[in-house]
Design an enzyme around this catalytic site. Structure first.
Site, PDB file in Angstrom:
ATOM      1  N   ARG A 242      -1.217  10.423  10.419  1.00 51.60           N
ATOM      2  CA  ARG A 242      -0.936   9.012  10.177  1.00 51.60           C
ATOM      3  C   ARG A 242      -2.223   8.222  10.387  1.00 51.60           C
ATOM      4  O   ARG A 242      -3.011   8.530  11.294  1.00 51.60           O
ATOM      5  CB  ARG A 242       0.137   8.491  11.133  1.00 51.60           C
ATOM      6  N   GLU A 271      -2.196   1.474   5.083  1.00 52.11           N
ATOM      7  CA  GLU A 271      -2.234   1.877   3.668  1.00 52.11           C
ATOM      8  C   GLU A 271      -1.120   1.187   2.882  1.00 52.11           C
ATOM      9  O   GLU A 271      -0.084   0.834   3.464  1.00 52.11           O
ATOM     10  CB  GLU A 271      -2.114   3.414   3.548  1.00 52.11           C
ATOM     11  N   HIS A 289      -2.735   9.708   0.232  1.00 50.72           N
ATOM     12  CA  HIS A 289      -1.543  10.237   0.915  1.00 50.72           C
ATOM     13  C   HIS A 289      -0.816  11.278   0.048  1.00 50.72           C
ATOM     14  O   HIS A 289       0.348  11.109  -0.326  1.00 50.72           O
ATOM     15  CB  HIS A 289      -0.588   9.092   1.296  1.00 50.72           C
TER      16      HIS A 289
END
Ligand code: DGY
Length: 323
Positions: A242, A271, A289
């Site tokens: 994360r 993000e 991601h």
């Protein structure tokens, strides 16, 4: 019998959406845009189940509903630090996640980042596409060998272990791990790994450090300026966990002043916004991601949510209950 009503907050793989439509009274977010807190409060008053994902910020404000109709939040994804656990618990809601099915693909992305940053693949591709490649030469884009080096893994759960397998058995890497609890001797032995007590013990020994711990408040800025200083000056930091686990300002300084060798990030604090200074760092590889972004993993994640829902509505404890 009436089918339970279900809200899916983002588009899911077609095969999973088709089964959801067969099994439930389902509403899809056809615009595929993240919902805000008021959309959530509204949903919690209307649906028996809400199926969110990592892009949904389900803080206390989004759960501020006196008598929700929703009894289960079936998260699509393994991480659930975007859901306020204490509020969900106070509301008596069940929360589930989707472990296991994305571990291999996420480990593959961590390995991809290690290879890309060490072998300067991002820089090379940018040079080539910009028309700047003048041809082979002995001194061109010299990187760092990955095979045989030491990899430190922070968080030795399913994904960390999958990465260790690839790195040790595929690349002959020496594995050092740091984990909240003691790792079983046979699990360490599978990759000839050594467990150390603290992050401070791990960092100075490693050529690569890969983060696989949960996000959320407990691990916010686990990797800060002080700990970056403990890394070898040519070591690489990889994050597929994360964004908030790394203090990005401190990382940018470390990259700009070359106090570490480089970094590979698949996740970012806040993000999809990317801190502008990160964009300036050439010794950084960034992916949007993509950890679980394969057809196989994304379908399996969806079917795993369906399994959890089926258990819940049949009165059984869902296998992936986290709250
Ligand atoms: C997760 O599952 O938590 C990922 O970040 C999305 O795959």
């Amino acid at each position: 019998m009436m089918k339970p009503s279900v809200l899916v907050t983002r588009r899911w793989p077609q095969a999973v959406e088709a089964q959801l439509a067969r099994d439930y009274e389902v509403t899809f977010n056809t615009g595929d845009r993240p919902l805000g807190p008021s959309d959530f409060r509204d949903a919690l008053g209307r649906f028996d189940a809400v199926l969110p994902t990592v892009t949904d910020r389900i803080g206390a404000d989004a759960l501020d509903v006196a008598r929700p109709q929703t009894r289960i939040i079936g998260n699509y994804g393994v991480g659930y630090s975007h859901i306020c656990a204490s509020t969900a618990r106070d509301l008596g809601m069940t929360v589930t996640n989707t472990p296991d099915v994305l571990s291999e693909c996420t480990a593959d992305i961590a390995m991809t980042l290690m290879l890309m940053v060490a072998r300067r693949a991002g820089e090379g591709e940018r040079e080539l596409r910009d028309g700047g490649w003048t041809g082979w030469r002995p001194t061109h884009l010299i990187g760092t060998k990955v095979s045989g080096k030491t990899l430190g893994i922070i968080g030795y759960g399913r994904i960390g272990q999958e990465l260790a397998k690839r790195a040790h058995h595929g690349f002959g890497m020496n594995i050092i791990v740091q984990n909240r609890s003691n790792v079983a001797p046979q699990v360490l032995a599978a990759c000839n790994a050594t467990q150390v007590d603290t992050v401070e013990d791990l960092l100075p020994q490693c050529d690569f450090v890969s983060l696989h711990c949960p996000g959320g408040a407990a691990n916010r800025h686990l990797i800060n300026a002080r700990r970056l200083d403990l890394m070898k000056p040519d070591a690489f930091l990889i994050n597929t966990a994360r964004g908030e686990v790394i203090d990005e300002f401190a990382l940018t300084q470390a990259l700009m002043f070359d106090t570490i060798g480089g970094a590979g990030l698949d996740v970012f604090d806040g993000e999809p916004r990317i801190a502008p200074d990160l964009m300036q760092c050439d010794n950084l590889v960034m992916l949007p991601h993509l950890g679980s972004a394969t057809k196989e993993a994304r379908e399996a994640m969806g079917f795993r949510v369906l399994d959890n829902l089926a258990d819940f509505f049949a009165g059984r404890d869902p296998r992936d209950r986290v709250i």
